[in-house]
Write a protein that holds these residues in place. Sequence first.
Motif, PDB file in Angstrom:
ATOM      1  N   THR A 163       4.178   4.760  -6.600  1.00 35.82           N
ATOM      2  CA  THR A 163       4.071   5.615  -5.434  1.00 35.82           C
ATOM      3  C   THR A 163       4.598   4.836  -4.251  1.00 35.82           C
ATOM      4  O   THR A 163       4.496   3.602  -4.216  1.00 35.82           O
ATOM      5  CB  THR A 163       2.619   6.081  -5.203  1.00 35.82           C
ATOM      6  OG1 THR A 163       2.589   7.042  -4.142  1.00 35.82           O
ATOM      7  CG2 THR A 163       1.706   4.940  -4.840  1.00 35.82           C
ATOM      8  N   THR A 164       5.211   5.524  -3.320  1.00 33.93           N
ATOM      9  CA  THR A 164       5.721   4.835  -2.137  1.00 33.93           C
ATOM     10  C   THR A 164       4.966   5.319  -0.916  1.00 33.93           C
ATOM     11  O   THR A 164       4.498   6.463  -0.852  1.00 33.93           O
ATOM     12  CB  THR A 164       7.226   5.089  -1.923  1.00 33.93           C
ATOM     13  OG1 THR A 164       7.435   6.494  -1.768  1.00 33.93           O
ATOM     14  CG2 THR A 164       8.033   4.588  -3.106  1.00 33.93           C
ATOM     15  N   LEU A 165       4.826   4.418   0.028  1.00 33.19           N
ATOM     16  CA  LEU A 165       4.118   4.733   1.263  1.00 33.19           C
ATOM     17  C   LEU A 165       4.783   3.965   2.387  1.00 33.19           C
ATOM     18  O   LEU A 165       4.694   2.734   2.433  1.00 33.19           O
ATOM     19  CB  LEU A 165       2.645   4.316   1.124  1.00 33.19           C
ATOM     20  CG  LEU A 165       1.771   4.505   2.350  1.00 33.19           C
ATOM     21  CD1 LEU A 165       1.615   5.964   2.690  1.00 33.19           C
ATOM     22  CD2 LEU A 165       0.418   3.849   2.129  1.00 33.19           C
ATOM     23  N   ARG A 166       5.486   4.672   3.256  1.00 32.82           N
ATOM     24  CA  ARG A 166       6.088   4.043   4.428  1.00 32.82           C
ATOM     25  C   ARG A 166       6.900   2.798   4.066  1.00 32.82           C
ATOM     26  O   ARG A 166       6.782   1.759   4.721  1.00 32.82           O
ATOM     27  CB  ARG A 166       4.998   3.659   5.431  1.00 32.82           C
ATOM     28  CG  ARG A 166       4.260   4.845   5.996  1.00 32.82           C
ATOM     29  CD  ARG A 166       5.058   5.488   7.097  1.00 32.82           C
ATOM     30  NE  ARG A 166       4.444   6.697   7.580  1.00 32.82           N
ATOM     31  CZ  ARG A 166       4.609   7.158   8.810  1.00 32.82           C
ATOM     32  NH1 ARG A 166       5.344   6.500   9.670  1.00 32.82           N
ATOM     33  NH2 ARG A 166       4.053   8.281   9.172  1.00 32.82           N
ATOM     34  N   GLY A 167       7.655   2.885   2.998  1.00 31.37           N
ATOM     35  CA  GLY A 167       8.503   1.751   2.625  1.00 31.37           C
ATOM     36  C   GLY A 167       7.843   0.746   1.710  1.00 31.37           C
ATOM     37  O   GLY A 167       8.478  -0.199   1.255  1.00 31.37           O
ATOM     38  N   LEU A 168       6.535   0.928   1.431  1.00 30.41           N
ATOM     39  CA  LEU A 168       5.826   0.062   0.488  1.00 30.41           C
ATOM     40  C   LEU A 168       5.861   0.723  -0.882  1.00 30.41           C
ATOM     41  O   LEU A 168       5.737   1.943  -0.996  1.00 30.41           O
ATOM     42  CB  LEU A 168       4.369  -0.124   0.907  1.00 30.41           C
ATOM     43  CG  LEU A 168       4.101  -0.568   2.345  1.00 30.41           C
ATOM     44  CD1 LEU A 168       2.596  -0.519   2.632  1.00 30.41           C
ATOM     45  CD2 LEU A 168       4.639  -1.971   2.574  1.00 30.41           C
ATOM     46  N   VAL A 169       6.001  -0.080  -1.928  1.00 31.95           N
ATOM     47  CA  VAL A 169       5.977   0.456  -3.284  1.00 31.95           C
ATOM     48  C   VAL A 169       4.746  -0.103  -4.003  1.00 31.95           C
ATOM     49  O   VAL A 169       4.542  -1.327  -4.049  1.00 31.95           O
ATOM     50  CB  VAL A 169       7.250   0.084  -4.074  1.00 31.95           C
ATOM     51  CG1 VAL A 169       7.226   0.716  -5.454  1.00 31.95           C
ATOM     52  CG2 VAL A 169       8.499   0.505  -3.303  1.00 31.95           C
ATOM     53  N   PHE A 170       3.940   0.795  -4.526  1.00 29.94           N
ATOM     54  CA  PHE A 170       2.753   0.418  -5.288  1.00 29.94           C
ATOM     55  C   PHE A 170       2.905   0.918  -6.722  1.00 29.94           C
ATOM     56  O   PHE A 170       3.575   1.930  -6.967  1.00 29.94           O
ATOM     57  CB  PHE A 170       1.487   1.036  -4.680  1.00 29.94           C
ATOM     58  CG  PHE A 170       1.118   0.489  -3.333  1.00 29.94           C
ATOM     59  CD1 PHE A 170       0.196  -0.547  -3.225  1.00 29.94           C
ATOM     60  CD2 PHE A 170       1.681   1.001  -2.173  1.00 29.94           C
ATOM     61  CE1 PHE A 170      -0.164  -1.064  -1.983  1.00 29.94           C
ATOM     62  CE2 PHE A 170       1.339   0.492  -0.920  1.00 29.94           C
ATOM     63  CZ  PHE A 170       0.415  -0.537  -0.830  1.00 29.94           C
ATOM     64  N   ALA A 171       2.255   0.226  -7.655  1.00 27.56           N
ATOM     65  CA  ALA A 171       2.308   0.630  -9.052  1.00 27.56           C
ATOM     66  C   ALA A 171       0.911   0.568  -9.646  1.00 27.56           C
ATOM     67  O   ALA A 171       0.057  -0.212  -9.204  1.00 27.56           O
ATOM     68  CB  ALA A 171       3.254  -0.276  -9.843  1.00 27.56           C
ATOM     69  N   SER A 172       0.691   1.413 -10.640  1.00 31.57           N
ATOM     70  CA  SER A 172      -0.593   1.415 -11.344  1.00 31.57           C
ATOM     71  C   SER A 172      -0.356   1.689 -12.815  1.00 31.57           C
ATOM     72  O   SER A 172       0.457   2.543 -13.178  1.00 31.57           O
ATOM     73  CB  SER A 172      -1.526   2.471 -10.759  1.00 31.57           C
ATOM     74  OG  SER A 172      -2.753   2.466 -11.472  1.00 31.57           O
ATOM     75  N   LEU A 173      -1.084   0.971 -13.647  1.00 26.34           N
ATOM     76  CA  LEU A 173      -0.974   1.182 -15.085  1.00 26.34           C
ATOM     77  C   LEU A 173      -1.892   2.303 -15.553  1.00 26.34           C
ATOM     78  O   LEU A 173      -1.815   2.765 -16.681  1.00 26.34           O
ATOM     79  CB  LEU A 173      -1.339  -0.124 -15.805  1.00 26.34           C
ATOM     80  CG  LEU A 173      -0.984  -0.243 -17.274  1.00 26.34           C
ATOM     81  CD1 LEU A 173       0.521  -0.230 -17.470  1.00 26.34           C
ATOM     82  CD2 LEU A 173      -1.582  -1.494 -17.870  1.00 26.34           C
TER      83      LEU A 173
END
Lengths: 412, 156
Positions: free
Chosen positions: A149-159
């Motif tokens: 998922t992206t948020l304001r240019g940040l990329v997060f990941a979840s397994l």
Amino acid sequence: MSDGQLTRAWPDDGLTRVPYWLYQDETNYRAELRRIFEGPTWSFVCLEADLPQPGDFRTTFVGEMPVIVVRAADGAIRAFENRCAHRGALISLDDGGTAKHFQCVYHAWTYDLEGNLTGIAFEKGSNGRGGMPSSFSKGAHGPRKLRTTTLRGLVFASLCAEAPAMEDYLGPEILGRINRVLRKPIQVLGRFVQVLPNNWKLYVENVKDTYHASLLHAFFGTFRITRLTQGGGVLVSPDGGHHTSYTIDRADDRTSAAYREQGIRSERVGYRLADPRLLESVDEFGDGIQLQILTVFPGFVLQQIQNCLAVRQVLPKGPESMELHWTYFGFADDAPEMHARRLRQLNLVGPAGYVSMEDGCVGGFVRRGAAAAADEVSVVNMGGEGTESAETRATEASVRGFWKAYRRYMDQ
Amino acid sequence: MTADPSARLTRLNAEYARALDDDRLEDWPAFFTDPCLYSITSVDNHRQGLPAGLMYADSRGMLQDRVAALREANIYERQSYRHLVGLPAILGDKDGTLLAETPFLVVRIMRDGRMDLFATGRYLDHVMEDSGDFKLRERIVVCDSNRIDTLLAIPL
């Protein structure tokens, strides 16, 4: 890696006494990787600015799991385990780059940009002999895929499929504080890795601990970048896991004698800069907040100290070691003066930072001090016992918030 | 440039390393011109043109402030360095400024006696004549690794 049986227990149900075995125990550490980092949480993996074009990728970690984060042909950002489906070797051996596909060096198994297994060397064998069984399905084999998922240019990941949508994960207050800083396209200014000789949680607690900032870091106190006598406060998300602390300069602090009267080392009267340009800052967000430190559970930090901006990624490396991955940034539309100002102010942070180098060693001081104290406890009692947001930073509410979330994920 | 710039830079580097390793940090800013550029970066950042430094100074005053912070403000366990500085490669001469590259290796010695290979890399220098002395107009410290163990207190 087994989830293992946890044999140790907390002294009570509260959040004000934290036993030291939490920073030492190998079984507990393995459980953290499973229940937290591979559990229903979101881990920061990179910036969108790191992946401007389709095929651009970076390799990083979620907990100890190696992952590839890549912008696919359709423009979406994908993440998958950096582990070949065949024999488990790393698929990519680079920190980043641009790829049309990925090929494992070991036996040349090939993956597309979404992590799908697309090619097997000598799948049909050689000269009609050998090869994979005709029943073998490439579609049924591949590295584990992570949600992104992206948020304001940040990329997060979840397994984990159960991780809530990012907006729900963070809550509106923390979300607003991210939006406050990340309003424009980011330009990366540099990347560094700091290897810290301590458990990852000691660093996360340190970041959430707004009480220490002006006491340990003399530079903060002396130059009034943040002091407990200034305005500001701590916001703690309802689940406890995320926080923001912030400082607003107040005129009455300039004459406050609170630090001097308590004999606190961190106020150095008469200490002046030979080149004061270091601290010449611009209120670029227009709200007078000169410092904002924000964490997202489990291991992400967004930092604004005056005009010095950075994200930090906390990566666990065993019970008593971790890495801190710094990415310094500005905005793509920074004027030359602002660009130069950020480069000067970056002296404040990082492994050599005027207000952060101590954070590199205090975790090690705790590890060494508590080496024989597994069943003793640390005291987290400033500001009471709760985890509520507060209009003061003389509180450890956000540290208790961390443990509230931690105990929930760990079922402790 | 006067004759034998390589020997003069070698002497500057020897004195520079002695000042840092002998804890005469107050002598360190005088190796630079004012203004100047001093930055510690990594080979990865340098190759990608990323400009941020772990330490960054564009004036002698900023170098003095770095020393003052180490003396007055920052907390770190007692430690010292041993610099081994290689021979400079003279890369060119531009408008009276000597361009040079010199490899270095730094061992960090902690108060309990632990010694580690802390950093290796190269100095990318712009050196010029300043009041009869060789001074650093620019020293970009390009570390071979982008990993720093625990913290970077003393300059390289």
